[in-house]
Design an enzyme around this catalytic site. Structure first.
Site, PDB file in Angstrom:
ATOM      1  N   ASP A   1       0.856  -1.185   0.000  1.00 45.45           N
ATOM      2  CA  ASP A   1       0.000   0.000   0.000  1.00 45.45           C
ATOM      3  C   ASP A   1       0.894   1.239   0.000  1.00 45.45           C
ATOM      4  OD1 ASP A   1      -1.721   2.213   1.164  1.00 45.45           O
ATOM      5  OD2 ASP A   1      -3.189   0.587   1.098  1.00 45.45           O
ATOM      6  N   ILE A   2       0.522   2.254  -0.758  1.00 45.16           N
ATOM      7  CA  ILE A   2       1.352   3.465  -0.829  1.00 45.16           C
ATOM      8  C   ILE A   2       1.163   4.373   0.388  1.00 45.16           C
ATOM      9  CG2 ILE A   2       1.545   3.460  -3.345  1.00 45.16           C
ATOM     10  CD1 ILE A   2      -0.583   5.716  -3.361  1.00 45.16           C
TER      11      ILE A   2
ATOM     12  N   ASN B   1     -13.269  -3.062   2.267  1.00 48.85           N
ATOM     13  CA  ASN B   1     -14.270  -2.007   2.366  1.00 48.85           C
ATOM     14  C   ASN B   1     -15.268  -2.130   1.221  1.00 48.85           C
ATOM     15  OD1 ASN B   1     -12.844  -0.838   4.552  1.00 48.85           O
ATOM     16  ND2 ASN B   1     -11.481   0.196   3.114  1.00 48.85           N
TER      17      ASN B   1
ATOM     18  N   VAL C   1     -11.010   2.874  -4.383  1.00 49.72           N
ATOM     19  CA  VAL C   1     -10.842   2.259  -5.698  1.00 49.72           C
ATOM     20  C   VAL C   1     -11.928   1.189  -5.839  1.00 49.72           C
ATOM     21  CG1 VAL C   1      -9.301   0.967  -7.220  1.00 49.72           C
ATOM     22  CG2 VAL C   1      -8.355   2.676  -5.647  1.00 49.72           C
TER      23      VAL C   1
ATOM     24  N   HIS D   1     -10.574  -5.360  -3.061  1.00 52.19           N
ATOM     25  CA  HIS D   1      -9.205  -5.614  -2.613  1.00 52.19           C
ATOM     26  C   HIS D   1      -9.198  -5.837  -1.112  1.00 52.19           C
ATOM     27  CE1 HIS D   1      -9.918  -1.248  -2.611  1.00 52.19           C
ATOM     28  NE2 HIS D   1      -9.046  -1.147  -1.606  1.00 52.19           N
TER      29      HIS D   1
ATOM     30  N   HIS E   1      -7.215  -5.447   2.266  1.00 52.71           N
ATOM     31  CA  HIS E   1      -6.124  -4.774   2.950  1.00 52.71           C
ATOM     32  C   HIS E   1      -5.569  -5.800   3.925  1.00 52.71           C
ATOM     33  CE1 HIS E   1      -6.819  -0.486   1.907  1.00 52.71           C
ATOM     34  NE2 HIS E   1      -8.043  -0.917   1.689  1.00 52.71           N
TER      35      HIS E   1
END
Length: 116
Positions: free
Chosen positions: A31-32, A88, A97, A101, A103
């Protein structure tokens, strides 16, 4: 496909990512904006916008994301201490986004998720 997301660009190698794992079904990358010492995203290569859009035929793909999480936990040495995975769904949950996905967070005690 219309409404291309940043994840589509990462999958297609159009933009760089710090990739931790890749196979024919999924891709995992750091993750950025990490929220824990270890924070990665595990995405299916098949774009599914939200949890609400998961169909019965997507069971294998979605289940595969969790097997990748377990594999990464073992490889990075935090399977025994523990880790958190979460997904989420839509804007009130913080989905930014619209490509499902997981996390995956680890590397420190995260504490319980407590309802108020």
């Amino acid at each position: 496909m219309s409404n291309e997301t940043i994840f589509d660009k990462i999958i297609n190698k159009e933009i760089p990512a710090d990739i931790l794992y890749e196979d024919e079904i999924s891709l995992a990358f750091k993750d950025i904006a990490p929220q824990a010492p270890f924070h990665c995203l595990i995405i299916p290569k098949k774009r599914i916008a939200t949890i609400n859009d998961i169909q019965a035929e997507d069971r294998e793909v979605v289940g595969h994301l969790y097997t990748v999480a377990a594999k990464l936990a073992a490889e990075h040495g935090f399977a025994e201490d523990g880790y958190r995975v979460l997904m989420n769904c839509n804007k009130h949950a913080g989905q930014v986004v619209f490509h499902i996905h997981l996390h995956m967070l680890a590397g420190k005690p995260l504490g319980p998720i407590v309802s108020q």
